[in-house]
Design a protein around this motif. Structure first.
Motif, PDB file in Angstrom:
ATOM      1  N   TYR A  18      -5.663  -1.161  -7.124  1.00  0.00           N
ATOM      2  CA  TYR A  18      -6.116  -0.339  -5.995  1.00  0.00           C
ATOM      3  C   TYR A  18      -7.108   0.724  -6.466  1.00  0.00           C
ATOM      4  O   TYR A  18      -8.065   1.052  -5.753  1.00  0.00           O
ATOM      5  CB  TYR A  18      -4.926   0.321  -5.299  1.00  0.00           C
ATOM      6  N   ARG A  45      -1.186  -0.293  -8.940  1.00  0.00           N
ATOM      7  CA  ARG A  45      -1.874   1.004  -8.953  1.00  0.00           C
ATOM      8  C   ARG A  45      -3.273   0.868  -9.549  1.00  0.00           C
ATOM      9  O   ARG A  45      -4.240   1.413  -9.014  1.00  0.00           O
ATOM     10  CB  ARG A  45      -1.053   2.023  -9.759  1.00  0.00           C
ATOM     11  N   VAL A  72       1.874   1.979  -3.637  1.00  0.00           N
ATOM     12  CA  VAL A  72       0.764   2.564  -4.382  1.00  0.00           C
ATOM     13  C   VAL A  72       0.601   4.040  -4.027  1.00  0.00           C
ATOM     14  O   VAL A  72       0.398   4.893  -4.905  1.00  0.00           O
ATOM     15  CB  VAL A  72      -0.545   1.786  -4.120  1.00  0.00           C
ATOM     16  N   LYS A  73       0.709   4.361  -2.742  1.00  0.00           N
ATOM     17  CA  LYS A  73       0.585   5.766  -2.321  1.00  0.00           C
ATOM     18  C   LYS A  73       1.690   6.623  -2.918  1.00  0.00           C
ATOM     19  O   LYS A  73       1.456   7.767  -3.332  1.00  0.00           O
ATOM     20  CB  LYS A  73       0.615   5.842  -0.797  1.00  0.00           C
ATOM     21  N   LYS A 108      -7.547  -7.910   2.307  1.00  0.00           N
ATOM     22  CA  LYS A 108      -7.147  -6.536   2.001  1.00  0.00           C
ATOM     23  C   LYS A 108      -5.960  -6.126   2.872  1.00  0.00           C
ATOM     24  O   LYS A 108      -4.988  -5.529   2.396  1.00  0.00           O
ATOM     25  CB  LYS A 108      -8.337  -5.589   2.227  1.00  0.00           C
ATOM     26  N   ASP A 127       0.830  -1.213   0.000  1.00  0.00           N
ATOM     27  CA  ASP A 127       0.000   0.000   0.000  1.00  0.00           C
ATOM     28  C   ASP A 127       0.859   1.256   0.000  1.00  0.00           C
ATOM     29  O   ASP A 127       0.482   2.292  -0.567  1.00  0.00           O
ATOM     30  CB  ASP A 127      -0.993  -0.002   1.167  1.00  0.00           C
ATOM     31  N   ASP A 160      -2.203  -5.198   1.643  1.00  0.00           N
ATOM     32  CA  ASP A 160      -1.607  -3.919   2.039  1.00  0.00           C
ATOM     33  C   ASP A 160      -0.268  -4.110   2.737  1.00  0.00           C
ATOM     34  O   ASP A 160       0.683  -3.350   2.527  1.00  0.00           O
ATOM     35  CB  ASP A 160      -2.538  -3.150   2.979  1.00  0.00           C
ATOM     36  N   ASP A 161      -0.202  -5.134   3.596  1.00  0.00           N
ATOM     37  CA  ASP A 161       0.975  -5.340   4.435  1.00  0.00           C
ATOM     38  C   ASP A 161       2.022  -6.256   3.808  1.00  0.00           C
ATOM     39  O   ASP A 161       3.051  -6.530   4.428  1.00  0.00           O
ATOM     40  CB  ASP A 161       0.567  -5.902   5.801  1.00  0.00           C
ATOM     41  N   TYR A 163     -10.373  -4.730  -5.482  1.00  0.00           N
ATOM     42  CA  TYR A 163      -9.695  -4.399  -4.225  1.00  0.00           C
ATOM     43  C   TYR A 163     -10.714  -4.047  -3.148  1.00  0.00           C
ATOM     44  O   TYR A 163     -10.634  -4.531  -2.007  1.00  0.00           O
ATOM     45  CB  TYR A 163      -8.720  -3.234  -4.418  1.00  0.00           C
ATOM     46  N   ASN A 164     -11.706  -3.242  -3.500  1.00  0.00           N
ATOM     47  CA  ASN A 164     -12.693  -2.801  -2.503  1.00  0.00           C
ATOM     48  C   ASN A 164     -13.597  -3.925  -2.014  1.00  0.00           C
ATOM     49  O   ASN A 164     -14.122  -3.860  -0.895  1.00  0.00           O
ATOM     50  CB  ASN A 164     -13.540  -1.657  -3.065  1.00  0.00           C
TER      51      ASN A 164
END
Length: 376
Positions: free
Chosen positions: A129, A126, A50-51, A160, A47, A164-165, A152-153
């Motif tokens: 997400y 990307r 992606v950010k 999820k 995550d 992310d981790d 993803y949602n």
């Protein structure tokens, strides 16, 4: 097909995911005096990657158009993964499977990270997400039943969090802006560039030397007369490379020596900041394309009866007519002269065998000048 042709039309389709023998030989040419560079490794949570992509602290250098944030060496190609490859990559992360690391360049000016290797994986993340791929909802479809149809949602919260981790290891090379480190970065990518859809030497070059020159060449590559002569655009930017070869040989043919990749890299480096308005050779390029298209047509770039562009022939013809334009001359009867040139045995030899050799380059340039300019 000769080893020295830059393919267009159907031939370019065949080579979209492969290299021509000329390109492979160019990549395999040894590099003189390679140097070492400093690097470090770091694990990034998915995550977090992606950010970084979304906010621009991690960049994918782009070929078309300039990005003022890109200050140093970087490499890219168009997004080439299939939807199936994207789905499998996401599934591997969800299942906890090991994945390959990425290579990044750290710019010394602003500490931004440029993606040297790993674009396909990072762009897949990307898009997943964001939930969109090619204008459609990005839902998994080439995966096991437990993930089928999920976005993803809509992932279960535990998956999820797991995604992310998850971590991806990055090798980070520090760039100091020097030519030596730029050369080393080029060599690093050549060594990474194996398997899958290999990059051509020019696909590496356009991102390593991103700037005004590459944009100027792209604008020349859009010229209507040039497009009529070459044919449809090459998916592997072989037409863009041919434009650069013509410009480099017009301006610096006396300096040419093998390997071709180093000659073109040197030209790209020394002219990196030039734009199309100040690129003197660019004006002669436009004039030459107009004269050749008007008087001869696309056959000027092809062997007699051939369908594919012969890069060696095309560059010799263009350079000769550019030299005429620089002297204020408008060659007459180009059709007859080019037809005669195409029958010259020395010219044929220099455009069909070992065309990157020093003697072959000088011979075909001299022959083209003899037929197209010296004959009046």
């Amino acid at each position: 097909m000769t080893t020295e042709q830059i393919e267009s039309s159907d031939e370019d389709e065949l080579l979209t995911r492969s290299l021509s023998r000329e390109e492979r030989e160019d990549l395999e040419q040894k590099n003189e005096s390679p140097i070492s560079v400093t690097f470090a490794t770091q694990d990034y949570p998915i995550d977090g990657l992606v950010k970084r992509l979304e906010k621009g602290s991690m960049l994918i250098p782009q070929f078309r158009g300039n990005d003022d944030r890109v200050k140093t060496a970087g490499f890219q190609r168009g997004f080439v993964w299939s939807k199936g490859q994207m789905d499998k990559f996401i599934e591997s992360l969800l299942l906890g499977y090991p994945i390959p690391g990425i290579f990044l360049i750290k710019q010394h000016e602003d500490n931004r990270l440029l993606i040297l290797d790993g674009q396909q994986r990072l762009e897949t993340l990307r898009r997943f997400y964001a939930g969109v791929h090619e204008g459609r909802v990005f839902s998994l479809s080439n995966v096991g039943e437990q993930f089928e149809g999920l976005t993803y949602n809509s992932l279960d919260e535990s998956f999820k969090i797991k995604l992310d981790d998850s971590y991806m290891q990055a090798t980070i090379v520090s760039a100091d802006g020097s030519d030596e480190v730029d050369d080393a970065i080029y060599q690093i990518f050549e060594r990474l560039n194996s398997g899958g859809t290999q990059l051509t030497p020019h696909e590496i070059r356009v991102a390593l030397y991103a700037g005004n020159l590459m944009s100027a060449i792209e604008r020349l590559n859009e010229d209507d007369n040039w497009r009529s002569l070459y044919g449809r655009k090459s998916k592997r930017i072989r037409d863009h490379e041919l434009v650069m070869r013509i410009l480099a040989l017009y301006e610096e043919s006396a300096k040419y020596k093998r390997p071709l990749k180093q000659f073109l890299n040197g030209y790209a480096k020394s002219h990196r900041k030039q734009n199309v308005d100040t690129l003197r050779a660019g004006h002669y390029f436009i004039d030459a394309a107009l004269q050749i298209e008007t008087q001869v047509g696309s056959g000027a770039f092809r062997r007699k009866g051939g369908a594919q562009v012969n890069a060696a022939q095309a560059e010799a013809v263009m350079v000769a007519v550019m030299e005429a334009a620089s002297k204020g001359l408008v060659p007459s009867d180009l059709l007859g002269k080019i037809t005669a040139l195409q029958s010259d045995q020395e010219f044929i030899a220099s455009t069909t065998k070992s065309t990157a050799d020093n003697d072959a380059v000088q011979q075909r340039l001299a022959k083209a000048k003899e037929y197209l300019i010296d004959h009046g």
